[in-house]
Design a protein around this motif. Sequence first.
Motif, PDB file in Angstrom:
ATOM      1  N   LYS A  52       0.782  -1.420  -0.085  1.00 24.86           N
ATOM      2  CA  LYS A  52       0.007  -0.057  -0.011  1.00 24.86           C
ATOM      3  C   LYS A  52       0.739   1.210  -0.091  1.00 24.86           C
ATOM      4  N   ILE A  53       2.196   1.020   0.423  1.00 18.65           N
ATOM      5  CA  ILE A  53       2.980   2.259   0.191  1.00 18.65           C
ATOM      6  C   ILE A  53       3.154   2.553  -1.504  1.00 18.65           C
ATOM      7  N   PRO A  54       2.671   3.737  -1.586  1.00 20.48           N
ATOM      8  CA  PRO A  54       3.165   4.302  -3.002  1.00 20.48           C
ATOM      9  C   PRO A  54       4.340   4.502  -3.257  1.00 20.48           C
ATOM     10  N   MET A  55       4.889   3.656  -4.544  1.00 21.06           N
ATOM     11  CA  MET A  55       6.217   3.711  -5.023  1.00 21.06           C
ATOM     12  C   MET A  55       6.519   5.118  -5.209  1.00 21.06           C
ATOM     13  N   THR A  56       5.897   6.054  -5.889  1.00 20.13           N
ATOM     14  CA  THR A  56       5.884   7.173  -6.323  1.00 20.13           C
ATOM     15  C   THR A  56       6.491   8.121  -5.054  1.00 20.13           C
ATOM     16  N   GLY A  57       5.908   7.801  -3.872  1.00 16.59           N
ATOM     17  CA  GLY A  57       6.162   8.474  -2.557  1.00 16.59           C
ATOM     18  C   GLY A  57       7.667   8.161  -2.287  1.00 16.59           C
ATOM     19  N   VAL A  58       8.063   7.101  -2.355  1.00 17.39           N
ATOM     20  CA  VAL A  58       9.445   6.672  -2.108  1.00 17.39           C
ATOM     21  C   VAL A  58      10.362   7.375  -3.056  1.00 17.39           C
ATOM     22  N   LEU A  59       9.973   7.463  -4.363  1.00 16.60           N
ATOM     23  CA  LEU A  59      11.161   7.923  -5.204  1.00 16.60           C
ATOM     24  C   LEU A  59      10.961   9.244  -4.992  1.00 16.60           C
ATOM     25  N   THR A  60       9.956  10.189  -4.741  1.00 20.51           N
ATOM     26  CA  THR A  60      10.200  11.646  -4.005  1.00 20.51           C
ATOM     27  C   THR A  60      11.039  11.668  -2.918  1.00 20.51           C
ATOM     28  N   LYS A 115      19.450  15.624   2.881  1.00 17.64           N
ATOM     29  CA  LYS A 115      19.195  14.508   3.673  1.00 17.64           C
ATOM     30  C   LYS A 115      18.659  14.429   4.976  1.00 17.64           C
ATOM     31  N   LYS A 116      18.907  15.508   5.842  1.00 12.00           N
ATOM     32  CA  LYS A 116      18.239  15.705   6.939  1.00 12.00           C
ATOM     33  C   LYS A 116      16.522  15.875   6.837  1.00 12.00           C
ATOM     34  N   LEU A 117      16.049  16.442   5.771  1.00 13.27           N
ATOM     35  CA  LEU A 117      14.759  16.608   5.527  1.00 13.27           C
ATOM     36  C   LEU A 117      14.113  15.312   5.235  1.00 13.27           C
ATOM     37  N   ALA A 118      14.831  14.333   4.197  1.00 13.55           N
ATOM     38  CA  ALA A 118      14.213  13.168   3.980  1.00 13.55           C
ATOM     39  C   ALA A 118      14.299  12.329   5.216  1.00 13.55           C
ATOM     40  N   ASP A 119      15.386  12.412   6.050  1.00 13.83           N
ATOM     41  CA  ASP A 119      15.163  11.487   7.293  1.00 13.83           C
ATOM     42  C   ASP A 119      14.035  12.082   8.387  1.00 13.83           C
ATOM     43  N   GLU A 120      13.642  13.233   8.123  1.00 18.59           N
ATOM     44  CA  GLU A 120      12.285  13.641   9.129  1.00 18.59           C
ATOM     45  C   GLU A 120      11.316  13.139   8.474  1.00 18.59           C
ATOM     46  N   LEU A 121      11.029  13.095   7.215  1.00 22.62           N
ATOM     47  CA  LEU A 121       9.652  13.006   6.509  1.00 22.62           C
ATOM     48  C   LEU A 121       9.606  11.292   6.470  1.00 22.62           C
ATOM     49  N   ALA A 122      10.597  10.533   6.101  1.00 23.31           N
ATOM     50  CA  ALA A 122      10.365   9.007   5.902  1.00 23.31           C
ATOM     51  C   ALA A 122       9.768   8.355   6.972  1.00 23.31           C
ATOM     52  N   PRO A 123       9.747   8.422   8.165  1.00 25.33           N
ATOM     53  CA  PRO A 123       9.241   7.719   9.297  1.00 25.33           C
ATOM     54  C   PRO A 123       7.687   8.198   9.203  1.00 25.33           C
ATOM     55  N   ARG A 124       7.578   9.530   8.934  1.00 26.46           N
ATOM     56  CA  ARG A 124       6.000   9.771   8.896  1.00 26.46           C
ATOM     57  C   ARG A 124       5.236   9.440   7.510  1.00 26.46           C
ATOM     58  N   PHE A 125       6.069   9.321   6.502  1.00 29.76           N
ATOM     59  CA  PHE A 125       5.466   8.720   5.433  1.00 29.76           C
ATOM     60  C   PHE A 125       5.202   7.367   5.539  1.00 29.76           C
ATOM     61  N   PHE A 126       6.242   6.453   5.877  1.00 25.56           N
ATOM     62  CA  PHE A 126       5.788   4.844   5.841  1.00 25.56           C
ATOM     63  C   PHE A 126       4.712   4.436   7.094  1.00 25.56           C
ATOM     64  N   CYS A 127       4.419   5.383   8.078  1.00 30.17           N
ATOM     65  CA  CYS A 127       3.457   5.243   8.915  1.00 30.17           C
ATOM     66  C   CYS A 127       2.106   5.924   8.604  1.00 30.17           C
ATOM     67  N   GLY A 128       2.308   6.511   7.300  1.00 29.65           N
ATOM     68  CA  GLY A 128       0.705   7.034   6.589  1.00 29.65           C
ATOM     69  C   GLY A 128       0.586   8.360   7.083  1.00 29.65           C
ATOM     70  N   GLN A 129       1.356   9.070   7.937  1.00 29.68           N
ATOM     71  CA  GLN A 129       0.929  10.453   8.490  1.00 29.68           C
ATOM     72  C   GLN A 129       0.969  11.679   7.191  1.00 29.68           C
ATOM     73  N   ILE A 130       1.771  11.422   6.361  1.00 30.17           N
ATOM     74  CA  ILE A 130       1.863  12.300   5.172  1.00 30.17           C
ATOM     75  C   ILE A 130       1.800  11.582   4.024  1.00 30.17           C
ATOM     76  N   ARG A 168       1.971  11.434  -0.503  1.00 29.73           N
ATOM     77  CA  ARG A 168       2.982  11.473  -1.534  1.00 29.73           C
ATOM     78  C   ARG A 168       2.546  13.024  -2.249  1.00 29.73           C
ATOM     79  N   ARG A 169       1.490  13.334  -1.954  1.00 26.24           N
ATOM     80  CA  ARG A 169       1.362  14.834  -2.639  1.00 26.24           C
ATOM     81  C   ARG A 169       2.118  15.673  -1.594  1.00 26.24           C
ATOM     82  N   GLN A 170       1.994  15.758  -0.346  1.00 28.75           N
ATOM     83  CA  GLN A 170       2.737  16.244   0.680  1.00 28.75           C
ATOM     84  C   GLN A 170       4.068  16.367   0.533  1.00 28.75           C
ATOM     85  N   LEU A 171       4.699  15.140   0.149  1.00 28.65           N
ATOM     86  CA  LEU A 171       6.197  14.914  -0.254  1.00 28.65           C
ATOM     87  C   LEU A 171       6.698  15.816  -1.534  1.00 28.65           C
ATOM     88  N   ASP A 172       5.523  15.755  -2.494  1.00 27.91           N
ATOM     89  CA  ASP A 172       5.960  16.542  -3.747  1.00 27.91           C
ATOM     90  C   ASP A 172       6.013  17.782  -3.331  1.00 27.91           C
TER      91      ASP A 172
END
Length: 277
Positions: A80-88, A97-112, A114-118
């Motif tokens: 269910k994790i969108p591949m496009t989100g991981v690519l973003t 790298k710091k921003l990606a490290d902050e956003l990744a856990p929130r993305f993988f647990c569904g808090q944000i 793929r659109r918010q990542l973009d």
Amino acid sequence: MAPNPSLRELADNRNWIAFGQALSTACDDPAQYGFQDASQLLAHVAQLRGVEPASLRNPLAAVNWMKENAPKALEEENAKIPMTGVLTLSQISIVSKKLADELAPRFFCGQISRRQLDIALRRAEREHGRRVAGHVRMKRAMAFEEEVFTFLKKHPSKLEFGHDVEIVRTSKDNLVPSDFTVLRDGRPVAAVECKAHRGTRHRRYLMETLAMAALRAADGRKSILVVPESWGPSTAEISRLADELSLSNVWVAVFEKHEGQIARLTYLGNTSSKEPS
């Protein structure tokens, strides 16, 4: 060369994370499958899946990024994790790298989403003065989806469900994903999925697209596929396939938008005999 049963099983895997991991492992040792190099193996797997070899780069890139940055999420293999989100996320990590490290856990647990990542990627590019060569298909798909959403929000009656409907973005928690949901009095009456421009549209891809559309219509709602006019003859083919498979709740529409002209949504085939309830 006869298809290797192991590669056939690999190619048929619809879980993109499991598929990407297996493909990455196979590419590390193509000789075990009888190929001289990874490019030959990729070409063979692409043929088995009915796609172009270039399309396999995305799951490989996403899985490789997860290996280094999200091993736990990779191990869970949540499709269910969108591949496009991981690519973003991988693009964000190039800029910050710091921003990606902050956003990744929130993305993988569904808090944000793929659109918010973009949005975060575009903001990071501006702040750091550095643009990342994007994944063209992904950006094109998101742009097309946004154009269709903006149009339907302004002109919901173009969907032929009357004037008393509302278009909202579909919750990411839905069992069968879609881009938008059509509501009447707060109740869903249809699901809308946008399919952007593609260079190749094999029959297998069209059938898989229809299969997902049929799942969205399994509860009696309408399922609407919106494609760009650049699909050309494939628009007529996918509409014909829907008719041949008796998918009465699946409608196909073409969205056109040209500079200086009014955008237009046109259904293929006759929907008058299938009036929405």
